[in-house]
Design a protein around this motif. Structure first.
Motif, PDB file in Angstrom:
ATOM      1  N   VAL B 133     -53.191 -61.240  -9.060  1.00 35.05           N
ATOM      2  CA  VAL B 133     -53.624 -60.141  -9.449  1.00 35.05           C
ATOM      3  C   VAL B 133     -52.925 -58.930  -8.922  1.00 35.05           C
ATOM      4  CG1 VAL B 133     -55.839 -61.209 -10.291  1.00 35.05           C
ATOM      5  CG2 VAL B 133     -55.704 -60.005  -8.210  1.00 35.05           C
ATOM      6  N   GLY B 134     -51.984 -59.321  -8.184  1.00 36.56           N
ATOM      7  CA  GLY B 134     -50.997 -58.189  -7.594  1.00 36.56           C
ATOM      8  C   GLY B 134     -49.519 -58.248  -8.251  1.00 36.56           C
ATOM      9  N   GLY B 135     -48.751 -57.656  -7.196  1.00 35.79           N
ATOM     10  CA  GLY B 135     -47.152 -57.562  -7.642  1.00 35.79           C
ATOM     11  C   GLY B 135     -46.430 -58.409  -7.104  1.00 35.79           C
ATOM     12  N   ARG B 136     -45.172 -58.131  -7.134  1.00 32.91           N
ATOM     13  CA  ARG B 136     -43.971 -59.095  -6.553  1.00 32.91           C
ATOM     14  C   ARG B 136     -43.087 -58.220  -5.870  1.00 32.91           C
ATOM     15  NH1 ARG B 136     -39.059 -59.667  -9.339  1.00 32.91           N
ATOM     16  NH2 ARG B 136     -37.865 -61.439  -8.465  1.00 32.91           N
ATOM     17  N   GLU B 137     -42.615 -58.671  -4.658  1.00 34.29           N
ATOM     18  CA  GLU B 137     -41.529 -57.843  -4.039  1.00 34.29           C
ATOM     19  C   GLU B 137     -40.299 -58.888  -3.530  1.00 34.29           C
ATOM     20  OE1 GLU B 137     -42.758 -55.056  -1.168  1.00 34.29           O
ATOM     21  OE2 GLU B 137     -41.060 -53.762  -1.569  1.00 34.29           O
ATOM     22  N   MET B 138     -39.300 -58.443  -3.515  1.00 34.84           N
ATOM     23  CA  MET B 138     -38.228 -59.264  -2.805  1.00 34.84           C
ATOM     24  C   MET B 138     -37.225 -58.221  -2.271  1.00 34.84           C
ATOM     25  SD  MET B 138     -35.678 -62.012  -4.810  1.00 34.84           S
ATOM     26  CE  MET B 138     -34.950 -60.545  -5.938  1.00 34.84           C
ATOM     27  N   LEU B 139     -37.012 -58.895  -0.688  1.00 36.82           N
ATOM     28  CA  LEU B 139     -36.136 -57.849   0.154  1.00 36.82           C
ATOM     29  C   LEU B 139     -34.914 -58.849   0.773  1.00 36.82           C
ATOM     30  CD1 LEU B 139     -38.674 -56.173   2.437  1.00 36.82           C
ATOM     31  CD2 LEU B 139     -37.554 -55.441   0.554  1.00 36.82           C
ATOM     32  N   ARG B 140     -33.776 -58.459   0.800  1.00 37.48           N
ATOM     33  CA  ARG B 140     -32.610 -59.005   1.213  1.00 37.48           C
ATOM     34  C   ARG B 140     -32.046 -58.409   2.475  1.00 37.48           C
ATOM     35  NH1 ARG B 140     -31.374 -59.618  -4.704  1.00 37.48           N
ATOM     36  NH2 ARG B 140     -31.014 -61.965  -4.941  1.00 37.48           N
ATOM     37  N   ILE B 141     -31.574 -59.238   3.540  1.00 33.99           N
ATOM     38  CA  ILE B 141     -30.815 -58.665   4.524  1.00 33.99           C
ATOM     39  C   ILE B 141     -29.647 -59.411   4.794  1.00 33.99           C
ATOM     40  CG2 ILE B 141     -30.865 -58.598   7.234  1.00 33.99           C
ATOM     41  CD1 ILE B 141     -33.957 -58.271   7.197  1.00 33.99           C
ATOM     42  N   PRO B 142     -28.420 -59.049   4.588  1.00 32.83           N
ATOM     43  CA  PRO B 142     -27.033 -59.748   4.716  1.00 32.83           C
ATOM     44  C   PRO B 142     -26.896 -60.079   6.311  1.00 32.83           C
ATOM     45  CG  PRO B 142     -26.801 -57.427   4.240  1.00 32.83           C
ATOM     46  CD  PRO B 142     -28.138 -57.546   4.475  1.00 32.83           C
ATOM     47  N   PHE B 143     -26.163 -61.016   6.231  1.00 33.31           N
ATOM     48  CA  PHE B 143     -25.660 -61.489   7.920  1.00 33.31           C
ATOM     49  C   PHE B 143     -24.681 -62.523   7.874  1.00 33.31           C
ATOM     50  CE2 PHE B 143     -27.391 -65.941   8.228  1.00 33.31           C
ATOM     51  CZ  PHE B 143     -28.206 -65.879   7.121  1.00 33.31           C
ATOM     52  N   GLN B 144     -23.938 -62.653   9.066  1.00 33.65           N
ATOM     53  CA  GLN B 144     -22.820 -63.437   9.069  1.00 33.65           C
ATOM     54  C   GLN B 144     -23.342 -64.767   9.952  1.00 33.65           C
ATOM     55  OE1 GLN B 144     -19.795 -62.150   8.103  1.00 33.65           O
ATOM     56  NE2 GLN B 144     -18.950 -64.360   8.492  1.00 33.65           N
ATOM     57  N   TRP B 145     -22.927 -65.863   9.404  1.00 33.70           N
ATOM     58  CA  TRP B 145     -23.278 -67.081  10.260  1.00 33.70           C
ATOM     59  C   TRP B 145     -22.100 -67.711  10.566  1.00 33.70           C
ATOM     60  CZ3 TRP B 145     -27.633 -68.344  12.652  1.00 33.70           C
ATOM     61  CH2 TRP B 145     -27.883 -69.448  12.940  1.00 33.70           C
ATOM     62  N   PRO B 146     -21.887 -68.343  12.071  1.00 34.62           N
ATOM     63  CA  PRO B 146     -22.879 -68.024  13.063  1.00 34.62           C
ATOM     64  C   PRO B 146     -22.695 -66.663  13.461  1.00 34.62           C
ATOM     65  CG  PRO B 146     -21.007 -69.369  13.773  1.00 34.62           C
ATOM     66  CD  PRO B 146     -21.067 -69.282  12.135  1.00 34.62           C
ATOM     67  N   PRO B 147     -23.570 -66.181  14.348  1.00 38.98           N
ATOM     68  CA  PRO B 147     -23.410 -64.842  15.168  1.00 38.98           C
ATOM     69  C   PRO B 147     -22.447 -64.859  15.902  1.00 38.98           C
ATOM     70  CG  PRO B 147     -25.564 -65.960  15.552  1.00 38.98           C
ATOM     71  CD  PRO B 147     -24.866 -66.969  14.608  1.00 38.98           C
ATOM     72  N   ALA B 148     -21.587 -63.647  15.939  1.00 42.91           N
ATOM     73  CA  ALA B 148     -20.901 -63.422  17.202  1.00 42.91           C
ATOM     74  C   ALA B 148     -21.709 -62.777  18.296  1.00 42.91           C
ATOM     75  CB  ALA B 148     -19.712 -62.418  16.692  1.00 42.91           C
ATOM     76  N   ALA B 149     -22.465 -62.039  18.010  1.00 42.67           N
ATOM     77  CA  ALA B 149     -23.163 -61.465  19.194  1.00 42.67           C
ATOM     78  C   ALA B 149     -24.865 -61.414  18.687  1.00 42.67           C
ATOM     79  CB  ALA B 149     -22.534 -60.130  19.565  1.00 42.67           C
TER      80      ALA B 149
END
Lengths: 269, 170
Positions: B133-149
């Motif tokens: 009975v509510g809404g929908r939301e989608m979020l994205r965060i870009p990243f590099q794998w594996p992390p250098a730091a």
């Protein structure tokens, strides 16, 4: 008795509506959902003939020619079928995972001839063709084939139910019909009697006209392989129709009109 | 013998060259609504073409009789399309109960699935929430794998999600 009279009246009404269908009335099936999850969901499907999409305002779609094909290719029965003033409705229990096809098909013949200076009108079907006296003149018989479809999928989409019959105008989805998203291009192939139908116009009309001032329709044309593509401008229900006229009626030399109609849903990203 | 085990293990870890940690924090916001149900949430890693790289978590109703909670999994529309519809839910290690209002942290390392099989490359973390009975939301965060730091990125939802953060440690 009463109900058989009603069905006869419905049948006549629909045959009468057919010649003008291209100009005004649109026939359609509207599923309550096209993408489902869970083990035993149901959908309910409306069927109607109307001017505006997808509103119940003119005539119910008769369900005599309804076939439901399950993801394994078996046919399943519609449940709770009912025909009201403006729409027909039926439920489908989706207890198999995959894609279901719902299709209402029909075939009819109508025409006229002259005998002793009088014009006579006739109706029939391929199985029971109209009887034309040998001495009749100005014989005109037109055959109409129609197929009205929609699709729904539980879980992962599959292709089994998408098989075509090889009769009249049909659509083979190249993009799965329950994997359509706003802003993405979808491709389909039209077949006429099982062969690619080239250079056929397809009308694409989005639903929800009551809340818009413009029809917002699109016209696309099939290429040499019968393929056409549509990029859905926004999420929603869409009505697609194509029609082919030829001289391949089941009575040799008679004109035939083959119509294919499908309701598809594009989802938001 | 010992040498054999050592080589076998180093073989397992060969693909992602080094160990790394990935931590996701998802805030379920408090909403002023007449009828509130905890949202369904899917957390996954996608490739640049939006195909699935790794499923991290799916919070859904796993307690209903006859697995009826799966009926609403399709409302996690993007996740359903990219992955969910091909899965038999619930899945151990992926499925979890819906979470209450507040911040929730989940952590992963290269020592275990699914990150042990994640090749080096460009990815996006995706968090999708859908509420009955509510809404929908989608979020994205870009990243590099594996992390250098070591790094930490944060993004804020406006409707069905609050703060979502991604913390990477080499």
């Amino acid at each position: 008795m009463k109900s058989s009279l009603k069905w006869a009246a419905l049948a006549l009404g629909i045959v009468a509506a057919l010649p003008t269908a291209a100009q005004a009335h649109r026939a359609w099936l509207l599923p309550s959902a096209t993408v489902l999850s869970g083990e035993d969901p149901w959908i309910t499907v409306d069927g109607a003939i109307s001017n505006n999409l997808f509103y119940f305002e003119h005539f119910p779609l008769q369900l005599n020619g309804l076939t439901i094909i399950a993801p394994d290719g078996e046919t399943v029965e519609a449940e709770n079928a009912h025909s009201g003033k403006y729409r027909s409705t039926f439920d489908v229990r989706l207890n198999k995972q995959g894609t279901y096809k719902m299709a209402v098909t029909g075939e009819s013949m109508m025409g006229s001839y002259k005998l002793n200076g009088e014009t006579k009108r006739v109706r029939g079907t391929a199985a029971e063709p109209p009887v034309i006296p040998a001495e009749a003149t100005d014989v005109q018989i037109r055959q109409a084939l129609r197929r009205i479809e929609t699709f729904t999928t539980v879980g992962s989409p599959n292709e089994t139910a998408l098989t075509t019959s090889g009769i009249g105008l049909e659509m083979v989805p190249l993009t799965h019909p329950n994997d359509l998203f706003a802003g993405e291009e979808a491709k389909f192939r039209l077949l006429l009697d099982g062969n690619p139908a080239a250079n056929v116009d397809v009308e694409v009309v989005p639903g929800g006209l009551r809340y818009r001032s413009q029809l917002g329709d699109m016209k696309v044309t099939t290429d040499a392989d019968g393929v056409f593509s549509v990029t859905w401008p926004e999420a929603g229900m869409y009505w697609l129709q194509a029609m082919v006229r030829d001289e391949n009626g089941s009575i040799p030399g008679t004109q035939r009109t083959s119509t294919y109609t499908v309701t598809l849903e594009a989802l938001p990203q | 013998m010992r040498k054999g085990i050592f080589f076998a293990l180093s073989g397992v870890f060969a693909t992602p060259a080094m160990a790394a940690d990935l931590t996701v924090t998802v805030e379920i916001p408090r909403l002023d609504v007449a009828e509130y149900h905890r949202p369904y949430v899917a957390i996954w890693v996608e490739n640049p073409d939006q195909s699935l790289a790794a499923n991290l978590a799916v919070w859904h109703d796993i307690k209903m009789r006859n697995n009826e909670g799966t009926k609403w999994l399709k409302d996690l529309r993007q996740w359903w399309r990219r992955s969910g519809r091909d899965l038999e839910m619930p899945i151990d290690g992926l499925s979890g109960a819906t979470r209450p209002v507040g911040e929730h942290e989940i952590g992963f390392t290269t020592d275990a699935a699914p990150l042990d099989k994640l090749p080096a490359g460009e990815y996006r973390l995706v968090v999708e929430a859908s509420r009955e009975v509510g809404g929908r939301e989608m979020l994205r965060i870009p990243f590099q794998w594996p992390p250098a730091a070591a790094s930490s990125q944060e993004i804020r939802g406006e409707h069905e999600l609050g703060r979502v953060s991604l913390t990477l440690k080499p």
